[in-house]
Design a protein around this motif. Structure first.
Motif, PDB file in Angstrom:
ATOM      1  N   VAL A   1       0.834  -1.202   0.000  1.00 10.69           N
ATOM      2  CA  VAL A   1       0.000   0.000   0.000  1.00 10.69           C
ATOM      3  C   VAL A   1       0.869   1.253   0.000  1.00 10.69           C
ATOM      4  CG1 VAL A   1      -1.712   1.314   1.317  1.00 10.69           C
ATOM      5  CG2 VAL A   1      -1.923  -1.174   1.111  1.00 10.69           C
ATOM      6  N   VAL A   2       1.908   1.237   0.823  1.00  9.61           N
ATOM      7  CA  VAL A   2       2.851   2.363   0.859  1.00  9.61           C
ATOM      8  C   VAL A   2       3.457   2.578  -0.529  1.00  9.61           C
ATOM      9  CG1 VAL A   2       5.006   3.222   1.842  1.00  9.61           C
ATOM     10  CG2 VAL A   2       3.368   2.019   3.300  1.00  9.61           C
ATOM     11  N   GLN A   3       3.829   1.505  -1.171  1.00 10.41           N
ATOM     12  CA  GLN A   3       4.437   1.588  -2.498  1.00 10.41           C
ATOM     13  C   GLN A   3       3.456   2.193  -3.509  1.00 10.41           C
ATOM     14  OE1 GLN A   3       5.654  -2.200  -4.127  1.00 10.41           O
ATOM     15  NE2 GLN A   3       7.036  -1.267  -5.609  1.00 10.41           N
ATOM     16  N   ALA A   4       2.188   1.798  -3.413  1.00  9.54           N
ATOM     17  CA  ALA A   4       1.180   2.331  -4.336  1.00  9.54           C
ATOM     18  C   ALA A   4       0.937   3.814  -4.118  1.00  9.54           C
ATOM     19  CB  ALA A   4      -0.126   1.549  -4.171  1.00  9.54           C
ATOM     20  N   MET A   5       1.034   4.267  -2.868  1.00 10.55           N
ATOM     21  CA  MET A   5       0.762   5.654  -2.526  1.00 10.55           C
ATOM     22  C   MET A   5       1.915   6.595  -2.863  1.00 10.55           C
ATOM     23  SD  MET A   5      -0.981   5.153   1.245  1.00 10.55           S
ATOM     24  CE  MET A   5      -1.161   6.922   1.530  1.00 10.55           C
ATOM     25  N   GLU A   6       3.134   6.099  -2.780  1.00  5.88           N
ATOM     26  CA  GLU A   6       4.323   6.949  -2.822  1.00  5.88           C
ATOM     27  C   GLU A   6       4.382   7.931  -4.000  1.00  5.88           C
ATOM     28  OE1 GLU A   6       8.194   8.506  -3.423  1.00  5.88           O
ATOM     29  OE2 GLU A   6       7.231   7.062  -4.780  1.00  5.88           O
ATOM     30  N   PRO A   7       4.053   7.521  -5.241  1.00 10.11           N
ATOM     31  CA  PRO A   7       4.149   8.462  -6.366  1.00 10.11           C
ATOM     32  C   PRO A   7       3.269   9.704  -6.226  1.00 10.11           C
ATOM     33  CG  PRO A   7       3.953   6.202  -7.153  1.00 10.11           C
ATOM     34  CD  PRO A   7       3.665   6.177  -5.688  1.00 10.11           C
ATOM     35  N   PHE A   8       2.222   9.600  -5.436  1.00 17.17           N
ATOM     36  CA  PHE A   8       1.253  10.695  -5.349  1.00 17.17           C
ATOM     37  C   PHE A   8       1.632  11.747  -4.306  1.00 17.17           C
ATOM     38  CE2 PHE A   8      -0.649   6.992  -7.194  1.00 17.17           C
ATOM     39  CZ  PHE A   8      -1.205   7.519  -8.339  1.00 17.17           C
ATOM     40  N   PHE A   9       2.787  11.552  -3.700  1.00 18.46           N
ATOM     41  CA  PHE A   9       3.348  12.581  -2.822  1.00 18.46           C
ATOM     42  C   PHE A   9       4.385  13.426  -3.547  1.00 18.46           C
ATOM     43  CE2 PHE A   9       2.133   9.239   0.303  1.00 18.46           C
ATOM     44  CZ  PHE A   9       1.222   9.984   1.034  1.00 18.46           C
ATOM     45  N   HIS A  10       4.825  12.950  -4.726  1.00 18.85           N
ATOM     46  CA  HIS A  10       5.931  13.609  -5.422  1.00 18.85           C
ATOM     47  C   HIS A  10       5.578  13.886  -6.881  1.00 18.85           C
ATOM     48  CE1 HIS A  10       8.383  12.900  -1.884  1.00 18.85           C
ATOM     49  NE2 HIS A  10       8.062  11.615  -1.926  1.00 18.85           N
ATOM     50  N   GLY A  11       5.891  12.948  -7.767  1.00 18.02           N
ATOM     51  CA  GLY A  11       5.727  13.193  -9.191  1.00 18.02           C
ATOM     52  C   GLY A  11       4.298  13.375  -9.659  1.00 18.02           C
ATOM     53  N   THR A  12       3.368  12.557  -9.115  1.00 16.24           N
ATOM     54  CA  THR A  12       1.971  12.611  -9.555  1.00 16.24           C
ATOM     55  C   THR A  12       1.144  13.280  -8.465  1.00 16.24           C
ATOM     56  OG1 THR A  12       2.422  10.483 -10.620  1.00 16.24           O
ATOM     57  CG2 THR A  12       0.157  11.234 -10.649  1.00 16.24           C
ATOM     58  N   PHE A  13       1.440  14.542  -8.211  1.00 18.78           N
ATOM     59  CA  PHE A  13       0.841  15.237  -7.073  1.00 18.78           C
ATOM     60  C   PHE A  13      -0.273  16.204  -7.471  1.00 18.78           C
ATOM     61  CE2 PHE A  13       4.504  17.644  -8.554  1.00 18.78           C
ATOM     62  CZ  PHE A  13       3.953  18.908  -8.767  1.00 18.78           C
ATOM     63  N   GLY A  14      -0.684  16.191  -8.728  1.00 20.33           N
ATOM     64  CA  GLY A  14      -1.630  17.188  -9.211  1.00 20.33           C
ATOM     65  C   GLY A  14      -3.006  17.128  -8.569  1.00 20.33           C
ATOM     66  N   ASN A  15      -3.737  18.223  -8.728  1.00 15.16           N
ATOM     67  CA  ASN A  15      -5.124  18.306  -8.278  1.00 15.16           C
ATOM     68  C   ASN A  15      -6.010  17.662  -9.340  1.00 15.16           C
ATOM     69  OD1 ASN A  15      -7.811  19.214  -7.762  1.00 15.16           O
ATOM     70  ND2 ASN A  15      -7.012  20.969  -6.611  1.00 15.16           N
ATOM     71  N   PRO A  16      -6.815  16.659  -8.990  1.00 18.95           N
ATOM     72  CA  PRO A  16      -7.631  15.959  -9.992  1.00 18.95           C
ATOM     73  C   PRO A  16      -8.601  16.863 -10.754  1.00 18.95           C
ATOM     74  CG  PRO A  16      -7.603  14.747  -7.925  1.00 18.95           C
ATOM     75  CD  PRO A  16      -6.985  16.082  -7.646  1.00 18.95           C
TER      76      PRO A  16
END
Length: 409
Positions: free
Chosen positions: A19-34
């Protein structure tokens, strides 16, 4: 013992590494507002939609029927207030409406209803039997002509009793059918017909039990991330398409206009990843292992003088729950020990357990769940809840049992 042992999985679970691995990109590279139209935003939107699809598939509903919240407590509040507030918008005064629930619901349900009772809402609290199981017939008997919501949890978070949700849903459906027939409505949910919905808080059941909508028959279902090895701060509400809820938060129109505010993309992705793990074939072996550990603990500690198991045994009990009272049993020579002393004593030995609901931490009164089950106040003050999970080992179980026996000598 150099390391601590965690045996409070009902209160919360550690986040699974996947779960941590799945979440990690969304704190950095894929951090945009939907809600943003540029690539950053659309990448986040795609991840959000994919996560919603995963959750919807687990519950067997449409993606549009899954709404994310900041917690299960928020979802419970919304399920209740959303129904009542919507009827208020349609002209129904609070004192004309009635809700049926159980006396052993989570505080998120009970306290919401008590607050609304002060505004005139009528509420019936159905008591469970001595094992903490609510009778579907008793729920049906409590339904009145003006009942608009029945809310009964899937699994009690203190004593682990599994409620007959399918049967309760059937009772609610029959009462709804009778009501519409009397009102002369051609079909359910016709304009002018007072609705009757069924809500279940399934937070403790999601990782162990069938939660598909067609299997259970609910109209609204509450779920949470941090009880299933997902992150804290994310939960949700399944709202079937025919349910008419008032919006929870007004603003930018997120969550289909029902709960405005920028979505917690990392949390939602983490929740979906945790749910995806529950769908893997090896999850059943995990459940079996947890059940084996729990049965081992129950068999051992209930054999100790003065220790009494609370709640049902066998198929009516959720697999990870062991709830006992220590001392005070009729005919026992054991001395009643208060919950706080037990919890602190075990914590000092390196074992994390609880006295009951973590959401009622700090409460000095005996468990309201045990009191509703008919457990005397003195015994209810000596409750101890042990709960195991995905990362519990056989060695930890053995060490706990040794420490528990030693503490009671």
């Amino acid at each position: 013992m150099s390391e601590r042992v965690y045996l409070d999985y009902i209160a919360t679970t550690p986040v699974d590494p996947a779960v941590v691995q799945a979440m990690e990109p969304f704190f950095h590279g894929t951090f945009g507002n939907p809600s943003s139209v540029h690539t950053y935003g659309q990448e986040a939107k795609i991840a959000l939609d994919k996560a919603r699809d995963t959750v919807a598939g687990f519950f067997g509903v449409k993606s549009s029927e899954v709404l994310f919240t900041g917690s299960a407590t928020e979802a419970d509040n919304w399920a209740i207030r959303g129904v009542i507030d919507r009827l208020g918008e349609l002209g129904y005064s609070m004192d004309r409406l009635h809700v049926v629930t159980s006396a052993i619901e989570h505080k998120a349900v009970l306290e919401t209803l008590r607050a609304m009772e002060k505004r005139g809402l009528r509420v019936t609290y159905v008591r469970p039997d001595r094992e903490g199981v609510v009778d579907a017939g008793a729920v049906g008997a409590a339904i009145q002509e003006n009942t608009v919501l029945v809310s009964v949890m899937y699994v009690n978070n203190e004593v682990g009793s599994i409620q007959p949700i399918r049967e309760i849903a059937g009772v609610v459906a029959e009462a709804r059918k009778t009501r519409y027939a009397k009102q002369g409505a051609a079909a359910a949910h016709t304009a002018g017909s007072l609705p009757l919905y069924f809500h279940t808080d399934a937070v403790q059941g999601v990782q162990f039990l069938d939660c598909r909508a067609d299997a259970l028959g609910y109209d609204l279902l509450t779920f949470s991330g941090h009880k299933i090895y997902g992150p804290k701060g994310i939960g949700g509400l399944v709202v079937r398409g025919h349910v008419d809820l008032a919006p929870l938060i007004f603003g930018g129109g997120q969550e289909d206009g029902q709960r405005s505010g920028t979505e917690n993309v990392a949390g939602i992705v983490g929740l979906a990843a945790a749910i995806a793990l529950l769908k893997k074939p090896q999850h059943q072996s995990e459940i079996d292992r947890i059940a084996t550990f729990s049965n081992s603990i129950i068999t051992t500690i209930v054999g100790i003088d003065g220790v009494t198991l609370n709640g049902p045994q066998g198929a009516k009990r959720i697999q990870n729950n062991i709830h006992v009272t220590v001392g005070g049993r009729a005919g026992s020579s054991g001395t009643v020990r208060d919950s706080e002393t037990l919890v602190i004593g075990l914590d000092m030995k390196g074992f994390a357990v609880s006295a009951g609901s973590a959401c009622s931490a700090g409460a000095l009164e005996p468990s309201y769940v045990l009191r509703a089950m008919g457990v005397p106040a003195a015994q209810a003050k000596s409750a101890l809840r042990i709960s195991i999970g995905r990362f519990t080992t056989q060695e930890e179980i053995e060490l706990f049992l040794q420490a528990f026996r030693a503490m009671l000598k």
